[in-house]
Design a protein around this motif. Sequence first.
Motif, short mmCIF file in Angstrom:
data_model
loop_
_atom_site.label_atom_id
_atom_site.label_comp_id
_atom_site.label_asym_id
_atom_site.label_seq_id
_atom_site.Cartn_x
_atom_site.Cartn_y
_atom_site.Cartn_z
N TRP A 74 25.41 34.70 -13.25
CA TRP A 74 26.20 35.81 -12.73
C TRP A 74 26.65 36.65 -13.92
O TRP A 74 27.08 36.11 -14.94
N PRO A 89 16.57 24.37 -11.33
CA PRO A 89 17.08 25.69 -10.98
C PRO A 89 18.21 26.13 -11.92
O PRO A 89 18.86 25.31 -12.57
N PHE A 90 18.41 27.45 -11.98
CA PHE A 90 19.56 28.00 -12.67
C PHE A 90 20.05 29.22 -11.91
O PHE A 90 19.32 29.82 -11.12
N THR A 91 21.32 29.56 -12.12
CA THR A 91 21.90 30.78 -11.57
C THR A 91 22.75 31.42 -12.66
O THR A 91 23.51 30.73 -13.34
N LYS A 118 23.46 38.93 -9.81
CA LYS A 118 23.19 37.50 -9.72
C LYS A 118 21.70 37.30 -9.95
O LYS A 118 20.88 37.97 -9.32
N GLN A 160 14.05 29.35 -11.92
CA GLN A 160 13.79 27.98 -12.35
C GLN A 160 13.27 28.02 -13.78
O GLN A 160 12.65 28.98 -14.19
N THR A 191 18.71 34.33 -10.12
CA THR A 191 18.38 32.93 -9.85
C THR A 191 16.93 32.68 -10.27
O THR A 191 16.12 33.60 -10.29
N GLU A 227 24.94 28.60 -14.56
CA GLU A 227 24.96 27.25 -13.97
C GLU A 227 23.55 26.69 -14.07
O GLU A 227 22.58 27.35 -13.72
#
Length: 190
Positions: free
Chosen positions: A67, A63-65, A50, A54, A52, A77
């Motif tokens: 996976w 922000p972004f994530t 994962k 910005q 995470t 996302e």
Amino acid sequence: MRRHFVTICIAFFAIAGLANAQQLTVDEVIQKNIEARGGAENWAKVENMKITGQYRNFSDTTPFTIWRKRPDLYRFELSMLVWDGTICYDGEQYWWIFPRAGKDFDKPSVTPAPHSNFTLREKRFEPVFWNYQEKGHKVELLGKEDVDGEDHYKLKVTFADTTEETWYLHAETFLETKQEGPMHDFDFKR
């Protein structure tokens, strides 16, 4: 006079030999990159990750994530202005929920071409150089080049689909610091 000439020749060949001894092959550079990233044995144990962070989007930090899961499952996302979006690759198909793209994109749907080009490169779980030959890719060492005042190894990657990218690995750390190639910003190729 002849003695000086012989001394100069010996010095020249010694320096040339030392320079050649310090040149690495493409496989040696790639091996050092693999070692710098924790080694192939440790990397093989990683099943998912994962990420995470910005990013800057239309002068706004959002922000972004991400996976990732072996072999090439991917989910991204993000927030863009007032819309949230999700872009996925399930191993066979690209999917998205992306209201910014227009009507009827506020529910999961197959990502239409050329928008799916955005995910082509991003879905890769393993770093680009790892097992490149097994994947049908070619890598050429183009020498060293200065990047922001520091030496980097410059490598040209030709993927099995003939897409080309140029990668720069820091000459001391052997970690990637720069990449050039076709970029896709949804349906806009850059």
